[in-house]
Design a protein around this motif. Structure first.
Motif, PDB file in Angstrom:
ATOM      1  N   MET A   1      38.168  -1.027   6.140  1.00 52.01           N
ATOM      2  CA  MET A   1      37.403   0.194   6.703  1.00 52.01           C
ATOM      3  C   MET A   1      38.047   1.419   6.162  1.00 52.01           C
ATOM      4  SD  MET A   1      38.510   0.695  10.598  1.00 52.01           S
ATOM      5  CE  MET A   1      40.199   0.931  10.867  1.00 52.01           C
ATOM      6  N   THR A   2      37.176   2.448   5.813  1.00 43.77           N
ATOM      7  CA  THR A   2      37.653   3.493   5.405  1.00 43.77           C
ATOM      8  C   THR A   2      36.766   4.747   6.108  1.00 43.77           C
ATOM      9  OG1 THR A   2      37.532   3.010   3.172  1.00 43.77           O
ATOM     10  CG2 THR A   2      37.745   5.466   3.406  1.00 43.77           C
ATOM     11  N   VAL A   3      38.075   5.718   6.632  1.00 40.41           N
ATOM     12  CA  VAL A   3      37.597   6.616   7.620  1.00 40.41           C
ATOM     13  C   VAL A   3      38.181   7.942   7.066  1.00 40.41           C
ATOM     14  CG1 VAL A   3      37.572   7.545  10.009  1.00 40.41           C
ATOM     15  CG2 VAL A   3      37.663   5.024   9.414  1.00 40.41           C
ATOM     16  N   VAL A   4      37.576   9.236   6.928  1.00 42.23           N
ATOM     17  CA  VAL A   4      37.631  10.392   6.704  1.00 42.23           C
ATOM     18  C   VAL A   4      37.359  11.555   7.726  1.00 42.23           C
ATOM     19  CG1 VAL A   4      37.979   9.804   4.424  1.00 42.23           C
ATOM     20  CG2 VAL A   4      35.929  10.935   5.341  1.00 42.23           C
TER      21      VAL A   4
ATOM     22  N   ALA B   1      32.864  11.704   3.221  1.00 46.37           N
ATOM     23  CA  ALA B   1      32.503  10.205   3.746  1.00 46.37           C
ATOM     24  C   ALA B   1      31.329  10.164   2.915  1.00 46.37           C
ATOM     25  CB  ALA B   1      32.203  10.343   5.285  1.00 46.37           C
ATOM     26  N   ARG B   2      30.147  10.992   2.877  1.00 43.22           N
ATOM     27  CA  ARG B   2      29.078  10.579   2.171  1.00 43.22           C
ATOM     28  C   ARG B   2      29.099  10.287   0.697  1.00 43.22           C
ATOM     29  NH1 ARG B   2      26.751  14.646   5.678  1.00 43.22           N
ATOM     30  NH2 ARG B   2      27.184  16.201   3.956  1.00 43.22           N
ATOM     31  N   LEU B   3      30.083  11.214   0.275  1.00 36.68           N
ATOM     32  CA  LEU B   3      30.431  10.817  -1.253  1.00 36.68           C
ATOM     33  C   LEU B   3      31.217   9.642  -1.677  1.00 36.68           C
ATOM     34  CD1 LEU B   3      31.240  12.207  -4.171  1.00 36.68           C
ATOM     35  CD2 LEU B   3      33.469  12.687  -3.249  1.00 36.68           C
ATOM     36  N   LEU B   4      32.126   9.159  -0.642  1.00 27.78           N
ATOM     37  CA  LEU B   4      32.647   7.690  -0.922  1.00 27.78           C
ATOM     38  C   LEU B   4      31.577   6.585  -0.630  1.00 27.78           C
ATOM     39  CD1 LEU B   4      36.090   8.277   0.860  1.00 27.78           C
ATOM     40  CD2 LEU B   4      35.629   8.188  -1.636  1.00 27.78           C
ATOM     41  N   THR B   5      30.851   6.775   0.349  1.00 31.26           N
ATOM     42  CA  THR B   5      29.767   5.698   0.978  1.00 31.26           C
ATOM     43  C   THR B   5      28.735   5.517  -0.523  1.00 31.26           C
ATOM     44  OG1 THR B   5      30.042   6.086   3.043  1.00 31.26           O
ATOM     45  CG2 THR B   5      27.867   5.221   2.198  1.00 31.26           C
ATOM     46  N   SER B   6      28.398   6.672  -1.126  1.00 29.16           N
ATOM     47  CA  SER B   6      27.409   6.758  -2.052  1.00 29.16           C
ATOM     48  C   SER B   6      28.228   5.930  -3.405  1.00 29.16           C
ATOM     49  CB  SER B   6      26.998   7.830  -2.585  1.00 29.16           C
ATOM     50  OG  SER B   6      27.997   8.749  -2.959  1.00 29.16           O
ATOM     51  N   SER B   7      29.468   5.989  -3.189  1.00 30.76           N
ATOM     52  CA  SER B   7      30.021   5.238  -4.678  1.00 30.76           C
ATOM     53  C   SER B   7      30.507   3.803  -4.479  1.00 30.76           C
ATOM     54  CB  SER B   7      31.392   6.145  -4.773  1.00 30.76           C
ATOM     55  OG  SER B   7      32.487   6.019  -3.888  1.00 30.76           O
ATOM     56  N   GLY B   8      30.242   3.394  -3.253  1.00 29.03           N
ATOM     57  CA  GLY B   8      30.390   1.841  -2.803  1.00 29.03           C
ATOM     58  C   GLY B   8      31.572   1.676  -1.841  1.00 29.03           C
ATOM     59  N   ILE B   9      32.146   2.613  -1.528  1.00 31.25           N
ATOM     60  CA  ILE B   9      33.326   2.697  -0.502  1.00 31.25           C
ATOM     61  C   ILE B   9      32.740   2.923   0.768  1.00 31.25           C
ATOM     62  CG2 ILE B   9      35.675   3.028   0.182  1.00 31.25           C
ATOM     63  CD1 ILE B   9      36.065   3.849  -2.789  1.00 31.25           C
TER      64      ILE B   9
ATOM     65  N   THR C   1      32.341   4.155   4.162  1.00 31.02           N
ATOM     66  CA  THR C   1      33.050   5.216   4.876  1.00 31.02           C
ATOM     67  C   THR C   1      32.503   5.856   5.995  1.00 31.02           C
ATOM     68  OG1 THR C   1      34.062   5.654   2.700  1.00 31.02           O
ATOM     69  CG2 THR C   1      34.699   7.310   4.182  1.00 31.02           C
ATOM     70  N   ARG C   2      33.256   6.012   7.173  1.00 35.81           N
ATOM     71  CA  ARG C   2      32.801   6.937   8.064  1.00 35.81           C
ATOM     72  C   ARG C   2      33.483   7.951   8.456  1.00 35.81           C
ATOM     73  NH1 ARG C   2      35.564   6.381  13.049  1.00 35.81           N
ATOM     74  NH2 ARG C   2      37.009   4.573  13.165  1.00 35.81           N
ATOM     75  N   TYR C   3      32.918   9.178   9.041  1.00 33.24           N
ATOM     76  CA  TYR C   3      33.402  10.529   9.477  1.00 33.24           C
ATOM     77  C   TYR C   3      34.180  10.164  10.878  1.00 33.24           C
ATOM     78  CZ  TYR C   3      33.593  15.047  11.418  1.00 33.24           C
ATOM     79  OH  TYR C   3      33.883  16.108  12.192  1.00 33.24           O
ATOM     80  N   SER C   4      35.116  10.754  11.113  1.00 30.02           N
ATOM     81  CA  SER C   4      35.793  11.150  12.286  1.00 30.02           C
ATOM     82  C   SER C   4      36.346  12.283  12.625  1.00 30.02           C
ATOM     83  CB  SER C   4      37.084  10.168  12.462  1.00 30.02           C
ATOM     84  OG  SER C   4      37.593  10.123  13.774  1.00 30.02           O
ATOM     85  N   GLU C   5      35.781  12.941  13.957  1.00 30.35           N
ATOM     86  CA  GLU C   5      36.284  14.116  14.173  1.00 30.35           C
ATOM     87  C   GLU C   5      37.802  13.926  14.622  1.00 30.35           C
ATOM     88  OE1 GLU C   5      34.769  13.826  18.808  1.00 30.35           O
ATOM     89  OE2 GLU C   5      33.610  15.413  17.275  1.00 30.35           O
ATOM     90  N   ASN C   6      38.328  12.755  14.869  1.00 32.09           N
ATOM     91  CA  ASN C   6      39.674  12.651  15.393  1.00 32.09           C
ATOM     92  C   ASN C   6      40.381  11.843  14.373  1.00 32.09           C
ATOM     93  OD1 ASN C   6      42.100  12.102  17.070  1.00 32.09           O
ATOM     94  ND2 ASN C   6      41.163  10.471  17.908  1.00 32.09           N
TER      95      ASN C   6
END
Length: 297
Positions: free
Chosen positions: A142-145, A151-159, A161-166
């Protein structure tokens, strides 16, 4: 978007390779890796099969010549964070800066070096540097930023990724997981999966976990309960069972490890908080001992 990967080893090369399909990417890396990529392209094999031809460089001057960047992703070893951020800060003055590193204290080091906030990120993908120009993707993760756009950039590239406020809590949670896995694989010189095959070692993992969790919950808001985070440790081992941890690879190659920025930080914070850390203190001394033996062999 123009993106620089600062310290492109296994992880940085993987991220850069994925991003380079749609963006201008420069990998700032060691000379041998850069030469191999110029000659044959960057190959990712295993869970991902890909050959790409990103720009490469080995110095601040080469990165400056690449042009104004929009995003700098720092993937150097944690003990080099401050010096790398300071060396390349001129190119990153107007860019978002993302740390995708193991260990604790990286965001603070970047902020001291460049004078402004950086964005945190974590990933549990298993990656091995096979040789110059070739990285093996050994395990999905999993990848979290801490930034929605990234997060959208990485996901669109094939990784994925979810966003976390924490993100601070996420970084500490990953450090707990790393502290339970990486030092033991380095000491035993085994792939991750072996840790669950040995009952005594699994018990040791739990003792490491309990100490680190006690520190983490006192410092940040951890994103998971004790039970769920402990289960994540074991699930990470299963998902990356064929992976040789970065700490093991460092020991095998006679390099300095990140033990000080992982286990060492838990021990240091534990002492500040009055928390006993006997297991982690022992692990820290053992890995430091192996470092000294292998580096000076």
């Amino acid at each position: 978007m123009r993106i620089a990967i600062i310290g492109a080893g296994a992880l940085g090369s993987f991220i850069g390779a994925k991003l380079s399909k749609e963006h201008e990417v420069m990998l700032v890396c060691r000379r041998a890796h850069a030469d191999a990529i110029r000659e044959r392209g960057l190959r990712i094999s295993g869970k991902t099969e890909l050959v790409v031809n990103p720009s490469v460089g080995c110095s601040a001057k080469e990165l400056e010549d690449f042009g104004k960047i929009d995003l700098g992703i720092i993937t150097v070893k944690a003990y080099d964070t401050y010096s790398a951020a300071k060396e390349y800060r001129k190119s990153m003055m107007d860019a978002k800066i993302l740390s995708m590193q193991n260990g604790l204290g990286n965001l603070e080091a970047i902020e001291r070096a460049v004078g402004r906030n950086a964005i945190g990120g974590i990933t549990s993908h298993g990656l091995t540097f096979a040789e110059a120009g070739h990285v093996v993707h050994t395990g999905l993760g999993m990848t979290v930023v801490g930034d929605r756009e990234i997060a959208r950039l990485l996901t669109s590239s094939g990784i994925d990724t979810r966003y976390s406020e924490n993100i601070e809590g996420e970084i500490w949670a990953k450090a707990v997981v790393n502290a339970c896995i990486n030092p033991l694989t380095a000491l035993l010189k085994v792939k991750n999966g072996v840790l669950l095959e040995l009952p005594g070692i699994k018990r040791m993992m739990k003792r490491i976990f309990l100490e680190c969790y006690e520190v983490g919950k006192r410092v940040v808001r951890l994103p998971e309960s004790r039970g769920r985070l402990e289960n994540r440790v074991y699930e990470t081992v299963r998902l990356t069972c064929e992976n040789r941890s970065s700490m093991l690879q460092d020991i095998e190659n006679g390099r300095r490890t990140e033990i000080g920025q992982i286990t060492g930080e838990f021990v240091r914070r534990g002492k500040e908080l009055g928390i006993e850390m006997p297991v982690n203190e022992t692990i820290l001394e053992l890995v430091h001992g192996i470092e000294k033996i292998t580096i000076h062999r």
